[in-house]
Design a protein around this motif. Structure first.
Motif, PDB file in Angstrom:
ATOM      1  N   ASP A 176       3.075   2.366   3.294  1.00  0.00           N
ATOM      2  CA  ASP A 176       3.663   3.701   3.313  1.00  0.00           C
ATOM      3  C   ASP A 176       2.941   4.529   4.364  1.00  0.00           C
ATOM      4  N   LEU A 177       3.641   5.479   4.990  1.00  0.00           N
ATOM      5  CA  LEU A 177       3.006   6.319   6.001  1.00  0.00           C
ATOM      6  C   LEU A 177       2.342   7.560   5.420  1.00  0.00           C
ATOM      7  N   LYS A 178       3.049   8.222   4.522  1.00  0.00           N
ATOM      8  CA  LYS A 178       2.553   9.503   4.016  1.00  0.00           C
ATOM      9  C   LYS A 178       1.813   9.280   2.695  1.00  0.00           C
ATOM     10  N   MET A 179       0.479   9.314   2.796  1.00  0.00           N
ATOM     11  CA  MET A 179      -0.360   9.141   1.612  1.00  0.00           C
ATOM     12  C   MET A 179      -1.492  10.161   1.696  1.00  0.00           C
ATOM     13  N   PRO A 180      -1.991  10.600   0.548  1.00  0.00           N
ATOM     14  CA  PRO A 180      -3.144  11.509   0.585  1.00  0.00           C
ATOM     15  C   PRO A 180      -4.382  10.757   1.099  1.00  0.00           C
ATOM     16  N   GLY A 181      -5.274  11.489   1.692  1.00  0.00           N
ATOM     17  CA  GLY A 181      -6.466  10.844   2.249  1.00  0.00           C
ATOM     18  C   GLY A 181      -6.098  10.168   3.555  1.00  0.00           C
ATOM     19  N   MET A 182      -6.362   8.889   3.636  1.00  0.00           N
ATOM     20  CA  MET A 182      -6.055   8.118   4.841  1.00  0.00           C
ATOM     21  C   MET A 182      -4.548   7.852   4.900  1.00  0.00           C
ATOM     22  N   ILE A 196       0.868  -1.182   0.000  1.00  0.00           N
ATOM     23  CA  ILE A 196       0.000   0.000   0.000  1.00  0.00           C
ATOM     24  C   ILE A 196       0.902   1.228   0.000  1.00  0.00           C
ATOM     25  N   ASP A 197       0.951   1.904  -1.149  1.00  0.00           N
ATOM     26  CA  ASP A 197       1.803   3.084  -1.306  1.00  0.00           C
ATOM     27  C   ASP A 197       1.217   3.937  -2.429  1.00  0.00           C
ATOM     28  N   ASP A 198       1.159   5.245  -2.214  1.00  0.00           N
ATOM     29  CA  ASP A 198       0.598   6.129  -3.239  1.00  0.00           C
ATOM     30  C   ASP A 198       1.571   6.367  -4.399  1.00  0.00           C
ATOM     31  N   GLU A 199       2.840   6.072  -4.190  1.00  0.00           N
ATOM     32  CA  GLU A 199       3.840   6.254  -5.250  1.00  0.00           C
ATOM     33  C   GLU A 199       4.023   4.954  -6.029  1.00  0.00           C
ATOM     34  N   ILE A 200       3.980   5.074  -7.357  1.00  0.00           N
ATOM     35  CA  ILE A 200       4.107   3.878  -8.197  1.00  0.00           C
ATOM     36  C   ILE A 200       5.513   3.272  -8.142  1.00  0.00           C
ATOM     37  N   GLY A 201       6.540   4.104  -7.993  1.00  0.00           N
ATOM     38  CA  GLY A 201       7.924   3.611  -7.967  1.00  0.00           C
ATOM     39  C   GLY A 201       8.165   2.536  -6.909  1.00  0.00           C
ATOM     40  N   ILE A 249       4.892  -4.076   7.676  1.00  0.00           N
ATOM     41  CA  ILE A 249       6.169  -3.367   7.588  1.00  0.00           C
ATOM     42  C   ILE A 249       5.853  -1.941   7.153  1.00  0.00           C
ATOM     43  N   ILE A 250       6.339  -0.969   7.903  1.00  0.00           N
ATOM     44  CA  ILE A 250       6.173   0.435   7.531  1.00  0.00           C
ATOM     45  C   ILE A 250       7.374   0.818   6.670  1.00  0.00           C
ATOM     46  N   LEU A 251       7.071   1.359   5.488  1.00  0.00           N
ATOM     47  CA  LEU A 251       8.113   1.797   4.549  1.00  0.00           C
ATOM     48  C   LEU A 251       7.848   3.260   4.244  1.00  0.00           C
ATOM     49  N   THR A 252       8.753   4.148   4.658  1.00  0.00           N
ATOM     50  CA  THR A 252       8.482   5.571   4.474  1.00  0.00           C
ATOM     51  C   THR A 252       9.747   6.387   4.278  1.00  0.00           C
ATOM     52  N   GLY A 253       9.570   7.490   3.623  1.00  0.00           N
ATOM     53  CA  GLY A 253      10.650   8.459   3.467  1.00  0.00           C
ATOM     54  C   GLY A 253      10.493   9.600   4.452  1.00  0.00           C
ATOM     55  N   TYR A 254       9.409   9.579   5.228  1.00  0.00           N
ATOM     56  CA  TYR A 254       9.088  10.690   6.121  1.00  0.00           C
ATOM     57  C   TYR A 254       8.861  10.216   7.552  1.00  0.00           C
ATOM     58  N   GLY A 255       9.679   9.328   8.022  1.00  0.00           N
ATOM     59  CA  GLY A 255       9.487   8.792   9.362  1.00  0.00           C
ATOM     60  C   GLY A 255       9.912   9.766  10.447  1.00  0.00           C
ATOM     61  N   THR A 256       9.108   9.855  11.474  1.00  0.00           N
ATOM     62  CA  THR A 256       9.449  10.646  12.655  1.00  0.00           C
ATOM     63  C   THR A 256       9.385   9.723  13.866  1.00  0.00           C
TER      64      THR A 256
END
Length: 171
Positions: A53-59, A9-14, A78-85
């Protein structure tokens, strides 16, 4: 032969395509471009593992993970993100995410984490099935033992009756 299902589940196709290509030979890879679609796929397909992914539009990813936990408490995520805090990592751990990985991810690390998580889930399922089978066998054995005890009691009573009949006949 495919060894399980992975839902990405990720909003980015890459990242979605990278993960599909990385795991397509060993697993069935399902994809969703938003949390809502991911939740629907999780309900319908029952994946063995979710990469989220953590950062997605909407939910966002945390909201999606909360909904996933309502569907299945045990599915590895598994959380996969470029914006982890720190805060999001803390929330993810609280919701029992098994890993928190930064983008771009290390291919070998990702493969190992996915393989270990799916194997652990399958072993847990197998252990549950074996426990159910063992309980069934135990119940059957208890029933047989009760039956044998009843037959043993009947045998003792029969022996006593025969003994009581034989005494007068002997005289």
């Amino acid at each position: 032969m495919k060894r399980g299902k992975i839902l990405v589940i990720d909003d980015e196709i890459g990242p979605r395509e990278s993960l599909r290509i990385l795991f397509k030979d060993d697993y069935e890879v399902l994809q969703a471009d938003c949390g809502e679609k991911g939740i629907e796929l999780a309900k319908k397909e029952i994946p063995d593992l979710i990469i989220l992914d953590l950062k997605m539009p909407g939910m966002n990813g945390i909201e999606t993970l909360e909904e996933i936990r309502k569907i299945d408490e045990e599915i590895p995520v598994i959380i996969l993100t470029g914006y982890g805090t720190y805060e999001t990592a803390k929330k993810a751990v609280h919701l029992r995410a098994i890993e928190f990985i930064s983008k771009p991810f290390d291919v070998y690390e990702m493969k190992k984490i996915v393989k270990d998580a799916i194997e652990k889930k399958m072993l847990k399922e197998k252990r549950g099935k074996l426990r159910i089978e063992l309980e069934r066998i135990n119940k059957t054995l208890q029933e047989k033992m009760e039956e044998m005890e009843t037959l043993a009691t009947l045998g003792r009573i029969s022996a006593e009756v025969i003994h009581e009949i034989n005494n007068p006949l002997t005289v």
